[in-house]
Design a protein around this motif. Structure first.
Motif, short mmCIF file in Angstrom:
data_model
loop_
_atom_site.label_atom_id
_atom_site.label_comp_id
_atom_site.label_asym_id
_atom_site.label_seq_id
_atom_site.Cartn_x
_atom_site.Cartn_y
_atom_site.Cartn_z
N LYS A 1 -3.58 -12.05 -1.47
CA LYS A 1 -2.46 -12.46 -2.31
C LYS A 1 -1.61 -11.24 -2.61
O LYS A 1 -2.07 -10.10 -2.47
N PRO A 2 -0.37 -11.45 -3.06
CA PRO A 2 0.46 -10.31 -3.43
C PRO A 2 0.08 -9.72 -4.79
O PRO A 2 0.83 -8.93 -5.36
N PHE A 3 -1.07 -10.10 -5.32
CA PHE A 3 -1.56 -9.60 -6.60
C PHE A 3 -3.08 -9.59 -6.55
O PHE A 3 -3.69 -10.23 -5.69
N SER A 4 -3.70 -8.87 -7.49
CA SER A 4 -5.16 -8.72 -7.45
C SER A 4 -5.88 -9.54 -8.51
O SER A 4 -7.11 -9.67 -8.46
N GLU A 5 -5.15 -10.11 -9.46
CA GLU A 5 -5.78 -10.91 -10.50
C GLU A 5 -4.80 -11.95 -11.03
O GLU A 5 -3.59 -11.79 -10.92
N VAL A 6 -5.37 -13.00 -11.62
CA VAL A 6 -4.57 -14.00 -12.33
C VAL A 6 -4.58 -13.63 -13.81
O VAL A 6 -5.64 -13.39 -14.40
N ILE A 7 -3.40 -13.56 -14.39
CA ILE A 7 -3.27 -13.25 -15.82
C ILE A 7 -2.89 -14.54 -16.54
O ILE A 7 -1.78 -15.05 -16.36
N LYS A 8 -3.83 -15.06 -17.32
CA LYS A 8 -3.60 -16.34 -17.99
C LYS A 8 -2.92 -16.12 -19.34
O LYS A 8 -3.58 -15.95 -20.37
N ALA A 9 -1.60 -16.11 -19.30
CA ALA A 9 -0.81 -15.96 -20.52
C ALA A 9 -0.37 -17.31 -21.05
O ALA A 9 0.63 -17.42 -21.74
N ASN A 10 -1.15 -18.35 -20.71
CA ASN A 10 -0.77 -19.72 -21.06
C ASN A 10 -1.36 -20.19 -22.37
O ASN A 10 -0.92 -21.20 -22.93
N ILE A 11 -2.35 -19.49 -22.91
CA ILE A 11 -3.09 -20.03 -24.04
C ILE A 11 -3.41 -18.92 -25.04
O ILE A 11 -3.59 -17.76 -24.66
N GLY A 12 -3.46 -19.29 -26.33
CA GLY A 12 -3.72 -18.32 -27.38
C GLY A 12 -5.19 -18.00 -27.54
O GLY A 12 -5.79 -18.33 -28.57
N ASP A 13 -5.77 -17.38 -26.53
CA ASP A 13 -7.20 -17.05 -26.53
C ASP A 13 -7.33 -15.53 -26.63
O ASP A 13 -7.41 -14.82 -25.62
N ALA A 14 -7.38 -15.02 -27.86
CA ALA A 14 -7.26 -13.58 -28.10
C ALA A 14 -8.37 -12.78 -27.43
O ALA A 14 -8.11 -11.75 -26.80
N HIS A 15 -9.61 -13.21 -27.58
CA HIS A 15 -10.71 -12.42 -27.04
C HIS A 15 -10.71 -12.43 -25.51
O HIS A 15 -11.09 -11.43 -24.88
N ALA A 16 -10.29 -13.52 -24.91
CA ALA A 16 -10.18 -13.56 -23.45
C ALA A 16 -9.15 -12.56 -22.96
O ALA A 16 -9.23 -12.08 -21.82
N MET A 17 -8.19 -12.22 -23.81
CA MET A 17 -7.14 -11.26 -23.46
C MET A 17 -7.50 -9.83 -23.87
O MET A 17 -6.68 -8.93 -23.78
N GLY A 18 -8.73 -9.64 -24.37
CA GLY A 18 -9.19 -8.28 -24.65
C GLY A 18 -9.25 -7.88 -26.11
O GLY A 18 -9.68 -6.76 -26.42
N GLN A 19 -8.83 -8.75 -27.03
CA GLN A 19 -8.92 -8.39 -28.45
C GLN A 19 -10.38 -8.30 -28.87
O GLN A 19 -11.18 -9.16 -28.53
N LYS A 20 -10.73 -7.26 -29.61
CA LYS A 20 -12.11 -7.03 -30.02
C LYS A 20 -12.43 -7.84 -31.27
O LYS A 20 -11.62 -7.95 -32.18
N PRO A 21 -13.65 -8.39 -31.33
CA PRO A 21 -14.04 -9.13 -32.54
C PRO A 21 -14.21 -8.20 -33.73
O PRO A 21 -14.45 -6.99 -33.58
N ILE A 22 -14.09 -8.77 -34.93
CA ILE A 22 -14.29 -8.01 -36.16
C ILE A 22 -15.79 -7.75 -36.32
O ILE A 22 -16.61 -8.68 -36.29
N THR A 23 -16.15 -6.50 -36.49
CA THR A 23 -17.56 -6.09 -36.52
C THR A 23 -18.36 -6.85 -37.56
O THR A 23 -19.45 -7.38 -37.28
N PHE A 24 -17.87 -6.91 -38.79
CA PHE A 24 -18.61 -7.54 -39.89
C PHE A 24 -18.89 -9.01 -39.58
O PHE A 24 -19.99 -9.50 -39.83
N PHE A 25 -17.91 -9.70 -38.98
CA PHE A 25 -18.09 -11.11 -38.66
C PHE A 25 -19.26 -11.30 -37.70
O PHE A 25 -20.14 -12.13 -37.91
N ARG A 26 -19.28 -10.50 -36.64
CA ARG A 26 -20.32 -10.66 -35.64
C ARG A 26 -21.68 -10.21 -36.17
O ARG A 26 -22.72 -10.76 -35.79
N GLN A 27 -21.68 -9.22 -37.04
CA GLN A 27 -22.96 -8.79 -37.63
C GLN A 27 -23.61 -9.92 -38.43
O GLN A 27 -24.80 -10.21 -38.26
#
Length: 524
Positions: A88-114
Motif C-alpha cells: 500500500k502507499p502507507f504502512s498503517e491505518v490511522i482510525k481517526a473516526n472514533i473518540g477512543d482516546a486510549h486506542a490513540m495513545g492517551q495514557k490512563p490515569i494512574t490512580f484510576f487503574r491502581q
C-alpha cells in the motif's frame, strides 16, 4: 418411524435410509410423509431460515451507525491486507473516526487503574507498591459489593455508595445545588442510559407517534435508537456560520413542522457538541430551557464532554445548574435527564463502559417504570461503576496520589487543547476546507468544497463518502463522512477526532491537505 430400506450394504442405501427416515413416519396404521425439502446442488435439503430479512424486525433494518460503518469495515480489511504483505502507499491505518482516546495513545490515569486493580485482585492490598489512598478507596468500594467481590451483581440502579458519590460530585460541580442519590442511575456508559430514556419517551401510532428533536449534525446513536424504536426524528439544524450555534428560532421551525405528522415529546442537546465541537453559552442554555418549558418537551442533556472545553471565553454550564438558577418557575416543572460518562474528557476509559444519568422532575410513577426497565438488564458492569466512582471522587489535596493525579489530568487536557487549535489552524490553510474553531469535545467537522466532477463520480453514494473512501485507500486515514451525521443539503463534511498523538496528528493533517489538493486537481 418406518425405514424404507431395511438392509444397507453400501453407503448410498444408508443415506437413503437416513434421508427417508427423516421424512416418513407412521401414525397408527397410516404412513405419512413430511413435506420434502428443496434440493440444493449437492443433494442436501434446504430449509428457509426462521429469522430472515423478511421476518426480522423491520426497524432494525432502518438503523444506521456511520461511526462504525462501511468505511471502518474497509479500514479493518486494509489492516488485514497490510499484515498479509499487500503493498500500500502507507504502512498503517490511522482510525481517526472514533473518540477512543486510549486506542490513540492517551495514557490512563494512574490512580484510576491502581484502584481498579486492587478491587479486581484484593490480594494486592498487601502490596506496598500501592499508595494508601488507593487502598482505602478500594476497601470502601469492595465493602459495598456483594461478598466483597467485583464479580457480584449490584443493585440495578448501581452501587449505593457510588450513587452517593455521584450526587456529591454534581452538587460540587453545580455550586451547591442539591442532588438526590435516588435520582441517580448508573449505566453501561452514557449511551445505555440515553437509549433507556428514549424507550420511555416513545409511544403512539401514526400522527401520535413520539417525536424527538435532535441536532443536525448529530451523533448517530440518536438517529439509530429512534429508528429502532420506530419513533420520529425531528431534525433541527445548527448554524455552521455561527460556529455551529443553536438558535431557538430554528427549534421553533422544526417543532412546528413536526406537529403535522407526530407528537413532539423530547429535545436532545449535546453540549459540548459531537461532532461539531461547539460549547453552548449560558444564554443559549436559558433560551433552550424556556423553549422546552413553553413547548412542554422533556429535556435530554448529553454532557459527556463537560471537561473538554478549550476555547478562550468558553465555559461549560450544566443544564441542571442553569435550570435551578432560573428559579422555581422552571426548576419545579421542566423535566430533565442529564448524562455523563467515563469514556471521554481526560479519562478516555471507553472500554470500562461506565456512566450515569440524573433525572429531575420525573413523574414518580414513571420513575418506578424506569427502575423496572433498568432492572431487566440486572446491573451495569461493576468495573465500570468503580471507574465512575473514581472520576466523581478523585484523590483529595491531602492524599498521597493527588499530585500525580492533577499532573496527569492537566497534561491530558492541555494536550487536547493544543491539538484542537492545531487542527483548526492547519485545515484552514487548505483551499476547499473550512474548519470552525474546536471549542470543546474531541472532534472537528470541517466543510468540504468538492468539484462538480467529483460529485458526479460518486455515482449515487454521498459525495463525502466517496471522498473519505478514496482518502482511506490512498492514505490509510479513516474518517467518517458528514453524511453519516446529517448536514444541510448541498453541503459536504467529514468528522475527524483530534485524539492521535501530536506528532501523528500533524502527519494526518498534512496527508489530508496533500490528498485534498490531489483530489481537487483530479476532478477539476
Amino acid at each position: 418411524m418406518e425405514c424404507v430400506v431395511s438392509l444397507c450394504k453400501c453407503w448410498r442405501p444408508v443415506c437413503l435410509c437416513l434421508f427417508s427416515t427423516m421424512f416418513r413416519f407412521r401414525v397408527g396404521s397410516k404412513q405419512c410423509a413430511l413435506p420434502t425439502p428443496k434440493m440444493t446442488e449437492n443433494g442436501l435439503g434446504h430449509r428457509e431460515k426462521v429469522l430472515n430479512m423478511n421476518t426480522m424486525n423491520p426497524n432494525v433494518k432502518r438503523v444506521e451507525y456511520a461511526v462504525r460503518g462501511p468505511i471502518v469495515q474497509r479500514a479493518v480489511q486494509i489492516e488485514k491486507e497490510l499484515k498479509e504483505g499487500v503493498k500500500k502507499p502507507f504502512s498503517e491505518v490511522i482510525k481517526a473516526n472514533i473518540g477512543d482516546a486510549h486506542a490513540m495513545g492517551q495514557k490512563p490515569i494512574t490512580f484510576f487503574r491502581q484502584v481498579v486493580a486492587l478491587c479486581a485482585y484484593p490480594d494486592l492490598l498487601e502490596d506496598n507498591k500501592f499508595p494508601d489512598d488507593a487502598k482505602n478507596r478500594a476497601r470502601r468500594i469492595l465493602q459495598s459489593c456483594g461478598g466483597g467481590s467485583l464479580g457480584a451483581y449490584s443493585a440495578s440502579t448501581g452501587i449505593e455508595v457510588i450513587r452517593q458519590d455521584v450526587a456529591r460530585y454534581i452538587e460540587k460541580r453545580d455550586g451547591g445545588i442539591p442532588s438526590n442519590p435516588d435520582n441517580i442511575y448508573l449505566s453501561t456508559g452514557a449511551s445505555d442510559a440515553i437509549v433507556t430514556m428514549l424507550k420511555l419517551l416513545t409511544s403512539g401510532e401514526g400522527k401520535t407517534r413520539s417525536g424527538v428533536m435532535i441536532s443536525i449534525p448529530q451523533y448517530p446513536l440518536y438517529s439509530a435508537a429512534l429508528a429502532e424504536l420506530a419513533a420520529v426524528q425531528i431534525s433541527y439544524y445548527l448554524d455552521e456560520d455561527k460556529c455551529w450555534g443553536l438558535d431557538v428560532s430554528e427549534l421553533r421551525r422544526a417543532v412546528e413542522a413536526a406537529r403535522e405528522h407526530c407528537k413532539p415529546r423530547a429535545l436532545c442537546i449535546i453540549n459540548p457538541g459531537n461532532p461539531t465541537g461547539q460549547v453552548q453559552s449560558r444564554q443559549c442554555i436559558e433560551d433552550v430551557i424556556r423553549f422546552a418549558a413553553e413547548e412542554r418537551l422533556f429535556l435530554m442533556a448529553d454532557e459527556v464532554y463537560q471537561d473538554n472545553v478549550y476555547a478562550e471565553g468558553c465555559q461549560f454550564h450544566s443544564f441542571k445548574k442553569v435550570l435551578f438558577e432560573m428559579g422555581p418557575e422552571y426548576s419545579n416543572t421542566v423535566e430533565l435527564a442529564s448524562f455523563h460518562s467515563t469514556s471521554k474528557c481526560y479519562m478516555g476509559e471507553c472500554g470500562f463502559r461506565g456512566g450515569y444519568m440524573e433525572v429531575i422532575n420525573m413523574d414518580p410513577q414513571v420513575k418506578l417504570q424506569l427502575t423496572k426497565l433498568v432492572s431487566v438488564r440486572l446491573c451495569p458492569p461493576i468495573p465500570g461503576q468503580v471507574l465512575l466512582d473514581l472520576v466523581v471522587n478523585p484523590p483529595r489535596p491531602d492524599e498521597p496520589s493527588y499530585a500525580t493525579f492533577i499532573k496527569e489530568r492537566t497534561a491530558n487536557l492541555e494536550i487536547l487543547a493544543e491539538k484542537a487549535k492545531l487542527t483548526e489552524q492547519i485545515f484552514n490553510t487548505v483551499s476547499g476546507i473550512r474548519c470552525n474553531p474546536v471549542q470543546g469535545a474531541m472532534y472537528t467537522f470541517p466543510r468540504l468544497t468538492l468539484p462538480e466532477k467529483a460529485i458526479a463520480a460518486a455515482k449515487g453514494q454521498a459525495p463525502d463518502m466517496f471522498y473519505c473512501m478514496k482518502l482511506l485507500e490512498e492514505t490509510g486515514i479513516c474518517l467518517v463522512p458528514g453524511s453519516g451525521f446529517g448536514q444541510r443539503d448541498g453541503t459536504h463534511h467529514f468528522r475527524m477526532t483530534i485524539l492521535p498523538a501530536t506528532e501523528k496528528l500533524k502527519i494526518v493533517l498534512e496527508n489530508i491537505r496533500a490528498f485534498h489538493k490531489r483530489f481537487t486537481e483530479e476532478f477539476s
